[in-house]
Design an enzyme around this catalytic site. Structure first.
Site, short mmCIF file in Angstrom:
data_model
loop_
_atom_site.label_atom_id
_atom_site.label_comp_id
_atom_site.label_asym_id
_atom_site.label_seq_id
_atom_site.Cartn_x
_atom_site.Cartn_y
_atom_site.Cartn_z
CE LYS A 80 -4.16 -1.90 2.12
NZ LYS A 80 -5.14 -1.83 3.19
CG ASP A 116 -8.26 0.25 3.28
OD1 ASP A 116 -9.07 -0.61 2.89
OD2 ASP A 116 -7.03 0.15 3.14
P1 NAD Z 1 -0.87 -4.30 10.77
O1 NAD Z 1 0.01 -5.44 11.04
O2 NAD Z 1 -0.46 -3.23 9.81
O3 NAD Z 1 -1.19 -3.54 12.15
C1 NAD Z 1 -1.65 -4.17 13.32
C2 NAD Z 1 -1.14 -3.39 14.54
O4 NAD Z 1 -1.73 -3.93 15.71
C3 NAD Z 1 0.38 -3.48 14.72
O5 NAD Z 1 0.90 -2.17 14.83
C4 NAD Z 1 0.54 -4.31 16.00
O6 NAD Z 1 1.67 -3.91 16.75
C5 NAD Z 1 -0.75 -3.98 16.73
N1 NAD Z 1 -1.21 -4.96 17.73
C6 NAD Z 1 -1.27 -6.32 17.59
N2 NAD Z 1 -1.84 -6.86 18.69
C7 NAD Z 1 -2.15 -5.84 19.53
C8 NAD Z 1 -2.79 -5.75 20.81
N3 NAD Z 1 -3.25 -6.83 21.45
N4 NAD Z 1 -2.94 -4.51 21.37
C9 NAD Z 1 -2.48 -3.40 20.76
N5 NAD Z 1 -1.89 -3.43 19.52
C10 NAD Z 1 -1.73 -4.62 18.94
O7 NAD Z 1 -2.27 -4.93 10.34
P2 NAD Z 1 -3.46 -4.18 9.58
O8 NAD Z 1 -3.24 -4.24 8.14
O9 NAD Z 1 -3.65 -2.86 10.23
O10 NAD Z 1 -4.70 -5.15 9.88
C11 NAD Z 1 -5.27 -5.25 11.18
C12 NAD Z 1 -6.58 -6.00 11.09
O11 NAD Z 1 -7.50 -5.23 10.32
C13 NAD Z 1 -6.49 -7.35 10.38
O12 NAD Z 1 -7.28 -8.26 11.09
C14 NAD Z 1 -7.12 -7.10 9.03
O13 NAD Z 1 -7.76 -8.24 8.51
C15 NAD Z 1 -8.16 -6.06 9.40
N6 NAD Z 1 -8.58 -5.23 8.25
C16 NAD Z 1 -9.90 -5.16 8.00
C17 NAD Z 1 -10.33 -4.37 6.94
C18 NAD Z 1 -11.79 -4.30 6.65
O14 NAD Z 1 -12.13 -3.92 5.53
N7 NAD Z 1 -12.67 -4.61 7.57
C19 NAD Z 1 -9.43 -3.67 6.15
C20 NAD Z 1 -8.06 -3.75 6.46
C21 NAD Z 1 -7.65 -4.55 7.53
#
Ligand code: NAD
Length: 290
Positions: A80, A116
């Site tokens: 991205k 998004d």
């Molecule tokens: P990412 O890896 O970029 O970011 C996740 C963040 O969460 C990281 O910075 C990590 O350090 C943090 N983290 C992990 N566990 C944690 C906890 N218990 N407490 C606090 N922080 C914590 O991932 P992302 O791309 O941001 O995706 C995150 C989630 O969002 C995924 O499950 C993905 O499937 C979902 N998502 C959903 C949509 C949608 O359309 N609904 C779109 C994009 C992503």
């Protein structure tokens, strides 16, 4: 940016570039909605993992897609940010976010968008239209976190407290958002129980609760009935957090709405045709229940 959609297209060739995307529901969502609209649409997965490639292959893949007549691409992890220097023009919000999830090829140019944050915004407006955004706590400051925090502030959040196990991520996102939304108060870290005690609502944007990472991202006892809770995780649609929040009496929003509305906005960009959001939502729900 002058061009916003691919108006008048009769057949559509699009795809998704990312790593580990075999389970993505985007092809099904786009192809079905196109069929309903009388459009022929092929939506291909271009999976870096399956191809044995990494984000370095992005320039060649973009060029190949463009030459082969693709109308556009969705872009996901880990591309991205990497896609941005390869584009001719960016929408204002994609530039502000520093992330693109939708590329349109048109008139020999490449246009980048971010659906998004707009997807989360529309989902929030339709699912939790009347809740207070006075004091919002958000868990997760990664890719999805940056988009939904931007959306929450755009929706009028007055205070936003970001928490991430990687504190530098939370603090650098907070600093960036504070610059973009000077009227709001954006903070990072501190005591989560204290923040939750004063919060009006919670946004969850970590991967915790996904089928492959089950569990709760915070102790359930921090939830009380006056909170609203919005999850971004949508596989499964009813996460442990959504279950616990409903058990506590909170109003809730699942990640399904964001997943649908980001596809709704991308579909409009790819085709120039207004998709039926309710129909796409019902379709996603059926796909998730399978
Ligand atoms: P990412 O890896 O970029 O970011 C996740 C963040 O969460 C990281 O910075 C990590 O350090 C943090 N983290 C992990 N566990 C944690 C906890 N218990 N407490 C606090 N922080 C914590 O991932 P992302 O791309 O941001 O995706 C995150 C989630 O969002 C995924 O499950 C993905 O499937 C979902 N998502 C959903 C949509 C949608 O359309 N609904 C779109 C994009 C992503």
């Amino acid at each position: 940016m002058s061009v916003e959609t691919n108006r008048g297209a009769r057949s559509v060739l699009v795809g998704l570039i990312g790593a580990g995307i075999q389970g993505s529901l985007s092809p099904a969502m786009h192809e079905r909605e196109a069929r309903e609209q009388g459009l022929a649409c092929v939506y291909r997965r271009i999976d870096l993992e399956t191809l044995g490639l990494d984000a370095d292959a992005l320039p060649a893949l973009l060029e190949a897609a463009e030459r082969m007549g693709y109308d556009g691409l969705n872009i996901t992890y880990p591309c991205k940010q990497a896609v941005i220097p390869l584009l001719d023009e960016l929408s204002e919000d994609a530039r502000a976010l520093g992330a693109v999830n939708t590329v349109l090829f048109k008139d020999g140019k490449r246009f980048g968008f971010n659906t998004d944050w707009s997807g989360f915004t529309r989902s929030f407006q339709s699912g939790l239209p009347d809740v207070s955004l006075a004091r919002v706590v958000q868990l997760g400051a990664g890719g999805a976190g940056a988009a939904v925090a931007h959306a929450a502030l755009g929706l009028g959040a007055e205070q936003l407290a970001l928490f991430d196990v990687d504190h530098t991520r939370a603090s650098s996102l907070a600093a960036e958002l504070q610059r973009r939304f000077p009227a709001a108060k954006v903070t990072a870290g501190g005591s989560l129980p204290d923040a939750m005690r004063h919060a009006t609502g919670l946004i969850h944007a970590t991967p915790t609760g996904m089928a492959k990472l089950p569990g709760m991202p915070l102790p359930a006892e921090l939830l009380h009935r006056d909170h609203w809770v919005a999850d971004v995780v949508y596989f499964p649609i009813r996460t442990a957090l959504i279950e616990a929040a409903q058990h506590a009496g909170c109003r809730t929003l699942t990640g399904g709405g964001m997943a649908v509305y980001q596809a709704v906005d991308a579909f409009r960009i790819f085709t120039g045709v207004e998709p039926n959001a309710e129909r796409m939502y019902a379709h996603l729900q059926a796909l998730l229940e399978r």
